[in-house]
Scaffold this active site. Sequence first.
Site, PDB file in Angstrom:
ATOM      1  CG  ASP A 191       8.333   7.933 -18.926  1.00  0.00           C
ATOM      2  OD1 ASP A 191       8.553   8.747 -18.007  1.00  0.00           O
ATOM      3  OD2 ASP A 191       7.189   7.670 -19.344  1.00  0.00           O
ATOM      4  CG  LEU A 272       0.020  14.581 -15.283  1.00  0.00           C
ATOM      5  CD1 LEU A 272      -1.493  14.388 -15.287  1.00  0.00           C
ATOM      6  CD2 LEU A 272       0.388  15.730 -14.366  1.00  0.00           C
ATOM      7  NE  ARG A 273       5.448   7.045 -17.288  1.00  0.00           N
ATOM      8  CZ  ARG A 273       4.572   6.140 -17.725  1.00  0.00           C
ATOM      9  NH1 ARG A 273       4.143   5.216 -16.894  1.00  0.00           N
ATOM     10  NH2 ARG A 273       4.126   6.169 -18.963  1.00  0.00           N
ATOM     11  N   GLY A 274       5.719  11.597 -13.195  1.00  0.00           N
ATOM     12  CA  GLY A 274       6.578  11.987 -12.089  1.00  0.00           C
ATOM     13  C   GLY A 274       5.802  12.171 -10.793  1.00  0.00           C
TER      14      GLY A 274
END
Length: 334
Positions: A191, A272-274
């Site tokens: 991630d 929400l990193r995407g």
Amino acid sequence: MKAPFPFSAIVGQEEMKLAMVLTAIDPGIGGVLVFGDRGTGKSTAVRALAALLPPIRQVESCPVNSARLEDCPEWARLTSREIVTRPTPVVDLPLGATEDRVVGALDIERALSQGEKAFEPGLLARANRGYLYIDEVNLLEDHIVDLLLDVAQSGQNVVEREGLSIRHPARFVLVGSGNPEEGELRPQLLDRFGLSVEVGSPKDIPTRIEVIRRRDAYENDHAAFMAKWQEEDTTLRERILAARTRLSAIATPEAALHDCAELCVALGSDGLRGELTLLRTGRAFAAYHGADTLTRDHLREVAPMSLRHRLRRDPLDEAGSGARVGRVIEEVFG
């Protein structure tokens, strides 16, 4: 010692090269994970990147490559305070590296006997403001992975021994490569990579011949080969610098934010990193191509590398992650 293979001379592997260029434009994207077969140019591309990247200005004797004297850590013994220009650091982290070699070592005996903090900087100090490269990253020992996760989160390396504490900035772009057949990457570290690309051996004969031809010229007529590709590398470096300048002025319409969110919801990506990575990567791509505004076409181009490693596993879907992202892009964007 020979200069690294020119970045512009690498045959094919366009997605991998683009991902590395985009992290050079905006290091905040968060690094690149390159998975593929052995002998597909993964480590060659990383080392070529070192010669391609614009140089940095730093205090000559600062062990953490600080740009200003006031940024140098208090424990640093500066032998020269001159500001010099040096290549962007690209540091290898070998699989067998000890914790002290990675984070640095405190000299406890000297601290107790002389009352001073004696610190031997590690690989994280050398990589500050540059790149940290890990070959076979999926085989990295768990305790080193935990260290990298802590540093990647905070941007600071903290070493504590026997009541003594040393800290220094450690902000770098993480580049990892590996062969998926040799083991999977821990989800926590996976991630942390902003982009993920998959590379493979070329299937057509002309491409394979061109790879052989260029590598043979690099080995046997090195000076002429480097001179031939110097102009293209210089042009690419100037394009990266221009994109860095343009990046902050890229307009981001509300429609682009909606596209990022809608695509990630449709893919079922965690957190929400995407969305945030897709947005930053899209802006860097737009700046790289001289655009003033982020558009759906920009997002479409960079979505696979931004999102393929963030998907939940679907045991009923035999398609690879890249194919799944492509399919959903078509469904959402048309």
